[in-house]
Design a protein around this motif. Structure first.
Motif, mmCIF file in Angstrom:
data_model
loop_
_atom_site.group_PDB
_atom_site.id
_atom_site.type_symbol
_atom_site.label_atom_id
_atom_site.label_comp_id
_atom_site.label_asym_id
_atom_site.label_seq_id
_atom_site.Cartn_x
_atom_site.Cartn_y
_atom_site.Cartn_z
ATOM 1 N N TRP A 8 45.352 42.242 45.286
ATOM 2 C CA TRP A 8 44.194 42.430 45.638
ATOM 3 C C TRP A 8 43.110 43.994 45.790
ATOM 4 C CZ3 TRP A 8 39.819 43.429 48.748
ATOM 5 C CH2 TRP A 8 38.922 42.808 48.164
ATOM 6 N N MET A 9 42.797 44.196 45.196
ATOM 7 C CA MET A 9 42.150 45.145 44.642
ATOM 8 C C MET A 9 40.125 44.849 44.833
ATOM 9 S SD MET A 9 44.033 48.367 43.204
ATOM 10 C CE MET A 9 44.134 50.172 43.342
ATOM 11 N N ASP A 10 39.967 45.781 45.739
ATOM 12 C CA ASP A 10 38.765 45.748 45.431
ATOM 13 C C ASP A 10 37.806 44.425 45.076
ATOM 14 O OD1 ASP A 10 38.831 48.685 46.510
ATOM 15 O OD2 ASP A 10 38.985 49.713 44.605
ATOM 16 N N GLY A 11 38.092 43.443 45.605
ATOM 17 C CA GLY A 11 37.552 42.408 44.382
ATOM 18 C C GLY A 11 38.589 41.445 43.612
ATOM 19 N N GLY A 71 32.591 47.702 53.538
ATOM 20 C CA GLY A 71 31.646 47.481 53.472
ATOM 21 C C GLY A 71 31.963 45.964 53.292
ATOM 22 N N TYR A 72 32.359 45.025 53.906
ATOM 23 C CA TYR A 72 33.053 43.671 53.570
ATOM 24 C C TYR A 72 32.333 42.292 55.034
ATOM 25 C CZ TYR A 72 34.958 44.740 49.801
ATOM 26 O OH TYR A 72 36.374 45.376 48.000
ATOM 27 N N GLU A 73 32.607 41.576 54.673
ATOM 28 C CA GLU A 73 31.879 40.719 56.307
ATOM 29 C C GLU A 73 33.747 40.559 56.122
ATOM 30 O OE1 GLU A 73 29.619 40.177 57.811
ATOM 31 O OE2 GLU A 73 27.942 41.004 56.304
ATOM 32 N N VAL A 74 34.388 39.982 57.378
ATOM 33 C CA VAL A 74 35.293 39.626 57.523
ATOM 34 C C VAL A 74 36.028 38.307 56.817
ATOM 35 C CG1 VAL A 74 36.852 39.219 59.847
ATOM 36 C CG2 VAL A 74 35.615 40.776 60.262
ATOM 37 N N GLU A 75 34.380 37.859 57.016
ATOM 38 C CA GLU A 75 35.404 36.181 56.408
ATOM 39 C C GLU A 75 35.384 36.500 54.946
ATOM 40 O OE1 GLU A 75 32.276 36.997 57.492
ATOM 41 O OE2 GLU A 75 32.916 36.228 59.558
ATOM 42 N N GLU A 76 35.085 37.500 53.485
ATOM 43 C CA GLU A 76 35.140 37.770 52.965
ATOM 44 C C GLU A 76 36.964 38.120 53.031
ATOM 45 O OE1 GLU A 76 32.504 39.656 50.126
ATOM 46 O OE2 GLU A 76 31.657 40.864 52.222
ATOM 47 N N LEU A 77 37.036 39.050 53.422
ATOM 48 C CA LEU A 77 38.953 39.178 53.247
ATOM 49 C C LEU A 77 39.599 37.990 53.957
ATOM 50 C CD1 LEU A 77 37.837 42.443 54.817
ATOM 51 C CD2 LEU A 77 38.456 41.961 52.522
ATOM 52 N N VAL A 78 39.451 37.182 54.688
ATOM 53 C CA VAL A 78 40.041 36.169 54.984
ATOM 54 C C VAL A 78 40.239 34.949 53.806
ATOM 55 C CG1 VAL A 78 39.932 33.666 56.142
ATOM 56 C CG2 VAL A 78 39.357 35.997 57.240
ATOM 57 N N ASP A 79 38.769 35.141 53.224
ATOM 58 C CA ASP A 79 39.924 34.553 51.585
ATOM 59 C C ASP A 79 39.907 35.143 51.223
ATOM 60 O OD1 ASP A 79 37.490 31.871 52.886
ATOM 61 O OD2 ASP A 79 35.933 33.063 51.717
ATOM 62 N N ALA A 80 39.984 36.798 50.376
ATOM 63 C CA ALA A 80 40.403 37.273 49.756
ATOM 64 C C ALA A 80 42.442 36.947 50.273
ATOM 65 C CB ALA A 80 40.462 38.451 50.204
ATOM 66 N N VAL A 81 42.894 36.519 51.422
ATOM 67 C CA VAL A 81 44.407 37.099 51.743
ATOM 68 C C VAL A 81 44.696 35.571 51.196
ATOM 69 C CG1 VAL A 81 45.498 36.693 53.731
ATOM 70 C CG2 VAL A 81 43.977 38.463 53.732
ATOM 71 N N LYS A 82 43.872 34.139 51.533
ATOM 72 C CA LYS A 82 44.255 33.280 51.133
ATOM 73 C C LYS A 82 44.699 33.679 49.533
ATOM 74 C CE LYS A 82 42.158 30.379 55.307
ATOM 75 N NZ LYS A 82 40.731 29.910 55.476
ATOM 76 N N LEU A 83 43.657 33.308 49.371
ATOM 77 C CA LEU A 83 43.939 33.794 47.466
ATOM 78 C C LEU A 83 45.164 34.502 46.910
ATOM 79 C CD1 LEU A 83 42.160 33.612 44.355
ATOM 80 C CD2 LEU A 83 41.616 35.778 44.721
ATOM 81 N N VAL A 84 45.232 35.444 48.339
ATOM 82 C CA VAL A 84 46.034 36.251 47.445
ATOM 83 C C VAL A 84 47.823 35.863 47.395
ATOM 84 C CG1 VAL A 84 47.887 38.814 47.552
ATOM 85 C CG2 VAL A 84 45.088 38.318 47.739
ATOM 86 N N LEU A 85 47.948 35.086 48.513
ATOM 87 C CA LEU A 85 49.214 34.150 48.785
ATOM 88 C C LEU A 85 49.062 32.943 48.082
ATOM 89 C CD1 LEU A 85 48.870 33.896 52.828
ATOM 90 C CD2 LEU A 85 50.432 34.665 51.589
ATOM 91 N N ARG A 86 48.411 32.513 47.670
ATOM 92 C CA ARG A 86 47.999 31.134 46.447
ATOM 93 C C ARG A 86 48.599 31.882 45.445
ATOM 94 N NH1 ARG A 86 43.292 29.486 48.978
ATOM 95 N NH2 ARG A 86 41.916 29.693 46.824
ATOM 96 N N SER A 87 48.224 33.091 44.883
ATOM 97 C CA SER A 87 48.014 33.499 43.396
ATOM 98 C C SER A 87 49.792 33.130 42.981
ATOM 99 C CB SER A 87 46.668 34.594 43.478
ATOM 100 O OG SER A 87 47.407 35.506 43.589
ATOM 101 N N ASN A 88 50.026 34.134 44.674
ATOM 102 C CA ASN A 88 51.313 34.422 44.023
ATOM 103 C C ASN A 88 52.587 33.501 44.354
ATOM 104 O OD1 ASN A 88 51.184 37.571 43.598
ATOM 105 N ND2 ASN A 88 50.267 37.627 45.583
ATOM 106 N N GLY A 89 52.012 32.459 45.040
ATOM 107 C CA GLY A 89 53.255 31.167 45.028
ATOM 108 C C GLY A 89 53.507 31.400 46.275
ATOM 109 N N LEU A 90 52.769 32.452 47.011
ATOM 110 C CA LEU A 90 53.790 32.316 48.701
ATOM 111 C C LEU A 90 53.446 31.290 49.785
ATOM 112 C CD1 LEU A 90 53.359 36.075 48.729
ATOM 113 C CD2 LEU A 90 55.121 35.050 48.561
ATOM 114 N N LYS A 91 54.885 30.567 49.799
ATOM 115 C CA LYS A 91 54.400 29.655 51.202
ATOM 116 C C LYS A 91 54.798 30.706 52.069
ATOM 117 C CE LYS A 91 56.048 25.124 49.266
ATOM 118 N NZ LYS A 91 57.035 25.607 47.866
#
Ligand code: PPE
Length: 304
Positions: A8-11, A71-91
């Motif tokens: 995930w890079m800049d959104g 330039g981010y809310e903590v919650e947006e970054l929390v969601d981004a981390v979940k997206l990165v894990l899901r999109s990479n199929g990492l358990k």
């Protein structure tokens, strides 16, 4: 290191190979950045990121302390981390968020340089080796002092400060040890190159305060609560090198290191040279909690 598919890079998610930075990025030249290290574990209820919000909040605090616009809310970054894990199929895996100045300005004043935010994740096994987790590691006090509060910020996770850790770690490895232990300018124990330190003596658990040059570790905070709630007497104390020579037990904590026993300090056995009962209990409590096998702090598990 095993590459995953996306970073995930800049959104937005980009392919692993395309997540690159210009060679004139300010952060590359001057270490003007802040980062985090987070772990996700497989639990009976699915993948959970351990204290994700607390890590992202520390990233926000580090950036604030270092004067890097966030330039981010903590919650947006929390969601981004979940997206990165899901999109990479990492358990399960290690997550590395980093924010830094890019191009647009050369010279020390970063004004005019763009600020980037990146989140990568990959699989990462035992930081100090599986053998280290089982039987303990050998550490030595470094000839390098931990960066002090007068020159930098040992309790902010700024990228530039890690040159200090790299020097200490490399020298320790070259000398045949597993990890370095850094003193502050007053000769008191600060921390390992990438871990916080705990010591057990006469039944009491001690850990150096952040004022001694330790990072406000999230694993440190977790283990502190878990041991205290389990009935152990535990406190923040200034720790000297000699205290470690007299200690019954010593262990390191960190996201990457988890709870790693220290079996030798400066070629002297810690206790009888084997991980002791408090260290074992800290390992059980911490690993049981992060893996959702113990229900002691369900609020620390943030499900993907
Ligand atoms: N001190 C330092 C200097 C440090 O880098 C870490 C984490 C800690 C203490 C423990 O903090 P916490 O993870 O919040 O419990 N080091 C990270 C990076 C290690 C690396 O090699 O890179 C980590 O453990 O993710």
């Amino acid at each position: 290191m095993n590459p995953t598919e996306h970073i995930w890079m800049d959104g937005e998610l980009v392919p692993w190979e395309s997540a690159t930075v210009h060679v004139l990025a300010h952060g590359l030249h001057y270490g003007t950045g802040a980062f985090e290290g987070i772990r996700a574990y497989e639990t009976p209820k699915g993948t959970a990121v351990f204290r994700l919000t607390d890590h992202m909040d520390r990233l926000r605090r580090s950036a604030k302390a270092l004067g890097i616009p966030f330039g981010y809310e903590v919650e947006e970054l929390v969601d981004a981390v979940k997206l990165v894990l899901r999109s990479n199929g990492l358990k399960s895996g290690y997550v590395r968020p980093i924010t830094f100045y890019g191009t647009g300005s050369m010279g020390l004043n970063p004004a005019g340089a763009g600020v980037h935010m990146v989140i990568a994740a990959w699989e990462w096994g035992a930081y100090l080796g599986e053998e280290g987790i089982q039987n303990g590691i050998r550490v030595a006090v470094s000839s390098w002092r931990r960066i002090g509060h007068n020159a930098f910020m040992p309790d902010a996770k700024g990228t530039g400060g890690y040159m200090n850790s790299v020097l200490a770690k490399s020298a320790a490895i070259k000398a045949g040890y597993d990890e370095a232990l850094l003193l502050n300018e007053d000769g008191l124990i600060a921390e390992g190159s990438g871990e916080n330190l705990f010591m057990v003596r006469k039944g009491v658990v001690h850990t150096p305060p952040t004022s001694a040059g330790a990072l406000d570790g999230i694993t440190r905070d977790s283990v502190y609560s878990l041991l205290s709630e389990d009935g152990y007497e535990i406190k923040e104390t200034q720790v000297t090198r000699t205290d470690l020579y007299y200690a019954d037990e010593v262990f390191f904590t960190g996201t990457a290191a988890e709870v790693t026993p220290v079996r030798e300090v400066d070629d002297r056995d810690v206790g009888d040279g084997k991980p002791g009962p408090v260290t074992r209990r800290a390992q059980e409590l911490y690993m049981g909690t992060v893996k959702g096998e113990l229900d002691l702090h369900p609020e620390w598990l943030e499900y993907v």
